[in-house]
Design a protein around this motif. Structure first.
Motif, PDB file in Angstrom:
ATOM      1  N   SER A  27       0.821  -1.203   0.000  1.00  0.00           N
ATOM      2  CA  SER A  27       0.000   0.000   0.000  1.00  0.00           C
ATOM      3  C   SER A  27       0.858   1.258   0.000  1.00  0.00           C
ATOM      4  N   ARG A  28       1.919   1.237   0.805  1.00  0.00           N
ATOM      5  CA  ARG A  28       2.797   2.427   0.848  1.00  0.00           C
ATOM      6  C   ARG A  28       3.511   2.623  -0.490  1.00  0.00           C
ATOM      7  N   ALA A  29       3.973   1.515  -1.085  1.00  0.00           N
ATOM      8  CA  ALA A  29       4.627   1.632  -2.397  1.00  0.00           C
ATOM      9  C   ALA A  29       3.634   2.151  -3.437  1.00  0.00           C
ATOM     10  N   GLY A  30       2.411   1.644  -3.387  1.00  0.00           N
ATOM     11  CA  GLY A  30       1.394   2.123  -4.328  1.00  0.00           C
ATOM     12  C   GLY A  30       1.057   3.585  -4.112  1.00  0.00           C
ATOM     13  N   ASP A  31       1.003   4.009  -2.853  1.00  0.00           N
ATOM     14  CA  ASP A  31       0.719   5.421  -2.573  1.00  0.00           C
ATOM     15  C   ASP A  31       1.824   6.327  -3.103  1.00  0.00           C
ATOM     16  N   LEU A  32       3.094   5.886  -2.926  1.00  0.00           N
ATOM     17  CA  LEU A  32       4.213   6.698  -3.420  1.00  0.00           C
ATOM     18  C   LEU A  32       4.182   6.789  -4.940  1.00  0.00           C
ATOM     19  N   PRO A 150      11.404   6.877  -0.986  1.00  0.00           N
ATOM     20  CA  PRO A 150      10.705   5.759  -0.335  1.00  0.00           C
ATOM     21  C   PRO A 150      11.179   5.525   1.097  1.00  0.00           C
ATOM     22  N   GLY A 151      12.263   6.208   1.482  1.00  0.00           N
ATOM     23  CA  GLY A 151      12.794   6.010   2.836  1.00  0.00           C
ATOM     24  C   GLY A 151      11.801   6.387   3.916  1.00  0.00           C
ATOM     25  N   ASN A 152      11.060   7.496   3.686  1.00  0.00           N
ATOM     26  CA  ASN A 152      10.070   7.908   4.688  1.00  0.00           C
ATOM     27  C   ASN A 152       8.992   6.842   4.865  1.00  0.00           C
ATOM     28  N   SER A 153       8.536   6.314   3.724  1.00  0.00           N
ATOM     29  CA  SER A 153       7.528   5.256   3.804  1.00  0.00           C
ATOM     30  C   SER A 153       8.102   3.997   4.449  1.00  0.00           C
ATOM     31  N   GLU A 154       9.347   3.662   4.141  1.00  0.00           N
ATOM     32  CA  GLU A 154       9.976   2.480   4.730  1.00  0.00           C
ATOM     33  C   GLU A 154      10.154   2.632   6.235  1.00  0.00           C
ATOM     34  N   ARG A 155      10.478   3.831   6.683  1.00  0.00           N
ATOM     35  CA  ARG A 155      10.627   4.050   8.133  1.00  0.00           C
ATOM     36  C   ARG A 155       9.281   3.880   8.843  1.00  0.00           C
ATOM     37  N   ARG A 156       8.209   4.385   8.219  1.00  0.00           N
ATOM     38  CA  ARG A 156       6.891   4.184   8.821  1.00  0.00           C
ATOM     39  C   ARG A 156       6.493   2.709   8.792  1.00  0.00           C
ATOM     40  N   HIS A 157       6.905   2.022   7.715  1.00  0.00           N
ATOM     41  CA  HIS A 157       6.632   0.578   7.635  1.00  0.00           C
ATOM     42  C   HIS A 157       7.396  -0.181   8.723  1.00  0.00           C
ATOM     43  N   GLU A 158       8.648   0.185   8.947  1.00  0.00           N
ATOM     44  CA  GLU A 158       9.433  -0.454  10.011  1.00  0.00           C
ATOM     45  C   GLU A 158       8.823  -0.182  11.380  1.00  0.00           C
ATOM     46  N   LEU A 159       8.314   1.045  11.575  1.00  0.00           N
ATOM     47  CA  LEU A 159       7.650   1.355  12.845  1.00  0.00           C
ATOM     48  C   LEU A 159       6.408   0.487  13.032  1.00  0.00           C
ATOM     49  N   LEU A 160       5.665   0.298  11.930  1.00  0.00           N
ATOM     50  CA  LEU A 160       4.484  -0.582  12.009  1.00  0.00           C
ATOM     51  C   LEU A 160       4.891  -2.004  12.375  1.00  0.00           C
ATOM     52  N   ILE A 161       5.949  -2.509  11.754  1.00  0.00           N
ATOM     53  CA  ILE A 161       6.415  -3.867  12.059  1.00  0.00           C
ATOM     54  C   ILE A 161       6.838  -3.978  13.517  1.00  0.00           C
ATOM     55  N   ARG A 162       7.504  -2.926  14.019  1.00  0.00           N
ATOM     56  CA  ARG A 162       7.944  -2.940  15.423  1.00  0.00           C
ATOM     57  C   ARG A 162       6.737  -3.020  16.358  1.00  0.00           C
ATOM     58  N   TRP A 163       5.717  -2.209  16.067  1.00  0.00           N
ATOM     59  CA  TRP A 163       4.523  -2.239  16.917  1.00  0.00           C
ATOM     60  C   TRP A 163       3.754  -3.546  16.766  1.00  0.00           C
TER      61      TRP A 163
END
Length: 406
Positions: A27-32, A150-163
């Motif tokens: 979804s994040r890749a598609g949004d970007l 894409p780094g900003n989206s990847e950081r948010r994705h990593e935060l989601l994975i952490r949570w």
């Protein structure tokens, strides 16, 4: 069961977390891609070529689509020639390398449509690009490239994975705790049933030990002396009848303990019940009895069993000392009370409650027999206790509510 519950929950949560992470990444890749594509197409429509072939870029600097992006690059080119970077915002280092630009220019010219690609800029950053064509007549004369990080989206994705990891771990721990509680509750009836079975076997062994031993002695005595055979046979029949009643009583107690049968409550003469019960005991000369007419409401089989346990316990543990003659057990029946006195060494006051527990053995009592006595007393709304006897010895007292005929 707790581990199975925890592992099953962990497996389910892992699958759900993996699906959620995969969907989020897509979804994040598609949004970007959608963002850079819409900006590139919008900016390509804002600029134009005039009649002299001059590219007008003034709207590019005023359009909001050019804001909050990593880079905007304008390429110009002619058919058969490589493209040239005409404008690069914020810096020329933000543009992809020349070889990448040439390859994407050819792809865009061939498709005559917007091209999406990932490329490394001259400043070593990896950006996601959209290249939209700008038409010059019937040919493509320029291209607007918009780059997103894409780094900003990847950081948010990593935060989601952490949570997700933290949340799933907490849920697994919670599920394990709940599973342990539920499995404990689920197993409790089975454990209780097993404990009741063990208790019943212990009680059956305790109840049947004495009559079986007596029956064996009678049969052995009759077989060794033929002249005593008729008397031995008569006594053996009497003991078998007693064993039958004991087994019936044991089964009744098991059903009562399991809750499948209710205690029988009928008015009965307690003094007569005591006299009949004592007549069935071996060694009647070792027991003296003193009774008064007493009527109680209760189960005759259970009360007889309680009396037998008290008397046999007193005979076994409450005799005289090793150097003194053995004195008989004294049974007294008075209103609402059966008292069985022995002349043994007694039980210390601090241990008198212990001997009423199942499996506890004391110098003047066994926990199995006395525990049954207390259980029967409580079923009838009464009590059982041990008291000091005047002049030495011990009194085992069974108290029962008296029957009142309304």
């Amino acid at each position: 069961m707790t581990l199975l519950f925890a592992f099953t929950t962990a497996g389910c949560l892992f699958v759900l977390a993996a699906i959620a992470a995969h969907i989020d990444a897509g979804s994040r890749a598609g949004d970007l891609d959608s963002d850079v594509n819409s900006r590139a197409v919008g900016l390509s429509r804002a600029v134009w070529f005039d009649n002299q072939g001059q590219l007008h870029l003034d709207p590019l600097y005023e359009d909001s689509l050019a804001q909050r992006v990593e880079a905007v690059v304008v390429l110009t080119g002619r058919p058969g020639r490589p493209p040239v970077v005409h404008v690069a915002e914020p810096l020329s280092s933000a543009a992809p390398l020349q070889a990448e630009l040439q390859r994407r220019w050819r792809e865009m010219v061939a498709d005559e449509d917007t091209v999406l690609f990932t490329a490394v800029a001259a400043d070593k950053r990896e950006l996601r690009w959209a290249a939209a064509p700008v038409w010059k007549g019937e040919d493509i004369g320029a291209a607007i490239l918009v780059g997103g990080d894409p780094g900003n989206s990847e950081r948010r994705h990593e935060l989601l994975i952490r949570w997700l990891t933290i949340g799933c771990t907490a849920l697994v721990v919670f599920a394990a705790a709940v599973g342990h509680l539920l499995s404990g509750r689920a197993m409790r009836p089975a454990i209780t049933s097993l404990q009741r079975q063990e208790q019943f076997l212990a009680e059956a062994a305790h109840e049947l030990r004495t009559p079986l031993a007596t029956l064996q002695l009678v049969v052995e005595g009759g077989s060794s002396a033929p002249e005593r055979a008729p008397a031995a046979l008569s006594e053996a029949v009497h003991l078998v009848d007693r064993l039958s009643r004991l087994v019936t009583g044991l089964l009744a107690r098991a059903r009562l303990a399991a809750g499948t049968q209710e205690v029988e409550r009928t008015p009965l003469r307690l003094d007569q019940l005591v006299e009949l019960t004592l007549q069935e005991l071996p060694g009647p000369a070792a027991v003296t009895i003193s009774t008064e007419p007493v009527v109680v409401l209760g189960d005759p089989g259970l009360l007889a069993q309680a009396l037998r346990n008290l008397v046999e316990n007193a005979q076994q543990h409450g005799g005289g000392g090793p150097c003194s003659p053995r004195r008989p057990v004294e049974v007294t029946v008075s209103p609402g009370r059966i008292a069985v006195r022995d002349h043994g060494s007694g039980v210390p006051p601090k241990d008198r409650e212990k001997v009423f527990r199942r499996g506890v053995t004391g110098g003047s009592g066994t926990g199995t027999g006395l525990a049954i006595v207390r259980w029967i007393a409580q079923l009838h709304g009464g009590s059982a206790q041990l008291l000091d006897a005047p002049g030495g010895g011990l009194i085992a007292e069974l108290r029962l509510p008296q029957y009142k005929d309304d």
